[in-house]
Write an enzyme that holds these catalytic residues in place. Sequence first.
Site, PDB file in Angstrom:
ATOM      1  N   ASN A   9      -0.129   0.163   4.798  1.00 48.88           N
ATOM      2  CA  ASN A   9       0.052   0.204   3.339  1.00 48.88           C
ATOM      3  C   ASN A   9       0.228  -1.235   2.881  1.00 48.88           C
ATOM      4  OD1 ASN A   9       0.896   0.548   0.709  1.00 48.88           O
ATOM      5  ND2 ASN A   9       2.859   1.526   1.228  1.00 48.88           N
ATOM      6  N   TRP A  10      -0.840  -1.799   2.311  1.00 53.07           N
ATOM      7  CA  TRP A  10      -0.803  -3.224   1.946  1.00 53.07           C
ATOM      8  C   TRP A  10       0.090  -3.482   0.733  1.00 53.07           C
ATOM      9  CZ3 TRP A  10      -6.530  -5.413   2.377  1.00 53.07           C
ATOM     10  CH2 TRP A  10      -6.948  -5.314   3.714  1.00 53.07           C
ATOM     11  N   LYS A  11       0.400  -2.442  -0.034  1.00 57.40           N
ATOM     12  CA  LYS A  11       1.196  -2.592  -1.275  1.00 57.40           C
ATOM     13  C   LYS A  11       0.501  -3.605  -2.201  1.00 57.40           C
ATOM     14  CE  LYS A  11       5.246  -1.084   1.198  1.00 57.40           C
ATOM     15  NZ  LYS A  11       6.692  -1.028   1.292  1.00 57.40           N
ATOM     16  N   HIS A  96       4.703   7.657  -2.623  1.00 57.09           N
ATOM     17  CA  HIS A  96       5.488   6.590  -1.992  1.00 57.09           C
ATOM     18  C   HIS A  96       6.779   6.384  -2.788  1.00 57.09           C
ATOM     19  CE1 HIS A  96       6.773   2.717  -0.523  1.00 57.09           C
ATOM     20  NE2 HIS A  96       6.045   2.966   0.537  1.00 57.09           N
ATOM     21  N   GLU A  98       8.294   3.840  -3.692  1.00 64.33           N
ATOM     22  CA  GLU A  98       8.209   2.817  -4.748  1.00 64.33           C
ATOM     23  C   GLU A  98       7.561   3.396  -6.002  1.00 64.33           C
ATOM     24  OE1 GLU A  98       6.303  -0.128  -2.264  1.00 64.33           O
ATOM     25  OE2 GLU A  98       8.143  -0.222  -1.072  1.00 64.33           O
ATOM     26  N   GLU A 167       9.542   8.594   5.186  1.00 64.38           N
ATOM     27  CA  GLU A 167       9.960   7.200   5.046  1.00 64.38           C
ATOM     28  C   GLU A 167      11.354   7.146   4.427  1.00 64.38           C
ATOM     29  OE1 GLU A 167       6.330   4.401   4.838  1.00 64.38           O
ATOM     30  OE2 GLU A 167       6.688   5.118   2.822  1.00 64.38           O
ATOM     31  N   GLY A 173      11.102  -1.997   4.228  1.00 61.21           N
ATOM     32  CA  GLY A 173      11.147  -3.426   3.927  1.00 61.21           C
ATOM     33  C   GLY A 173      12.514  -4.050   4.130  1.00 61.21           C
ATOM     34  N   SER A 213      10.099  -0.227   8.206  1.00 65.84           N
ATOM     35  CA  SER A 213      10.356  -1.326   9.154  1.00 65.84           C
ATOM     36  C   SER A 213       9.872  -1.009  10.572  1.00 65.84           C
ATOM     37  CB  SER A 213      11.837  -1.722   9.145  1.00 65.84           C
ATOM     38  OG  SER A 213      12.210  -2.181   7.856  1.00 65.84           O
ATOM     39  N   GLY A 235       4.937  -4.059   5.738  1.00 67.94           N
ATOM     40  CA  GLY A 235       4.898  -5.488   6.061  1.00 67.94           C
ATOM     41  C   GLY A 235       4.075  -5.827   7.294  1.00 67.94           C
TER      42      GLY A 235
HETATM   43  P1  PGA Z   1       7.687  -1.412   5.651  1.00 69.34           P
HETATM   44  O1  PGA Z   1       7.071  -0.427   4.552  1.00 69.34           O
HETATM   45  O2  PGA Z   1       6.933  -1.144   6.934  1.00 69.34           O
HETATM   46  O3  PGA Z   1       7.432  -2.799   5.123  1.00 69.34           O
HETATM   47  O4  PGA Z   1       9.131  -1.095   5.785  1.00 69.34           O
HETATM   48  C1  PGA Z   1       6.659   0.879   4.880  1.00 69.34           C
HETATM   49  C2  PGA Z   1       6.153   1.572   3.632  1.00 69.34           C
HETATM   50  O5  PGA Z   1       6.749   1.386   2.559  1.00 69.34           O
HETATM   51  O6  PGA Z   1       5.137   2.314   3.681  1.00 69.34           O
END
Ligand code: PGA
Length: 251
Positions: A9-11, A96, A98, A167, A173, A213, A235
Amino acid sequence: MRKNIVAGNWKMNKTLQEGVALAKELNEALAADKPNCDVVICTPFIHLASVTPIVDSAVIGVGAENCADKVSGAYTGEVSAEMVASTGAQYVILGHSERRSYYGETVEILEEKVKLALANNLTPIFCIGEVLEERQAEKQNEVVAAQLASVFTLSAEDFSKIILAYEPVWAIGTGLTATPEQAQDIHAYIRSLIAEKYGNEVADNCSILYGGSCKPSNAKELFAKPDVDGGLIGGAALKVADFKGIIDAFK
Ligand code: PGA
C-alpha cells in the site's frame, strides 16, 4: 486452499516517475527470483495506467487504494471503480483505517464501495481493525465484527471474491507490531465469524492478511501462524529490498 498474498500500500507517496521506477525495479527483482505467494501493489490512482503495463501480470497484481461510492457523474475529484478497472488494475483497497478516520468512511459507504468494486471485477482488499483505546479496553473483537457488516451483506459467491486485511490501527506506521499470537487470535476470530455467516468452506478459502509495521524481520513469524495468510504492507512496500524481504518470508 486459500492464497498467500503480500500486498503493498503505497499510500500518498511517490511521484509518477518514482512510482514507475519502483514498479520496474520490483518487476525485475521478482522476475529474477519468483515469489511463492501472490504479490500485489496498490498505488495512487494516477500511477495505475502507467504501472499496469510494465509489470508481469502473472507475478504482480496492481490495485488502487480507494474508489468512489458512486457509479459516475458530478462528484468532482472522485475516481470510480469502473475507471480503476479501465486502467488494467485488478484490486482495490477499501476501508483502510486512514480512509475511515480522516475521510469519514462509514460501514454504509464502504458497503457501496465494495459492491461497486465487485460489479467492476475488482478484488477488494477490505481492511478492518481497532484503535489503541479499543484494544486496551479489550474491545477489538466487537470492533472488527461491526466493521465486517459492510461485507456481510454480500452473497456467499461475492464474499468469496474478497480479501480481508486485519490492521490494528495502533500498529500502522508506528513501529509497534501485533505479536504473532495477537494476530493469530483475532484472525481466527474473524475466520470464525465468516464460518458462522457463510460456512466453513468459504471461511477456509478466505485470505486474511495482517497489516501494521510488518517488515522483513517480523514477517516470517507472523505469516507462520495458521490464520495469517500474508500481509498488507505500508512503509516497507516503498523499498524493493524491504518488500521483497517480506515476500521471501514465504520461502
Ligand atoms: P505500515 O502500514 O506497514 O506502514 O504500518 C500498513 C498499512 O497501513 O496498510
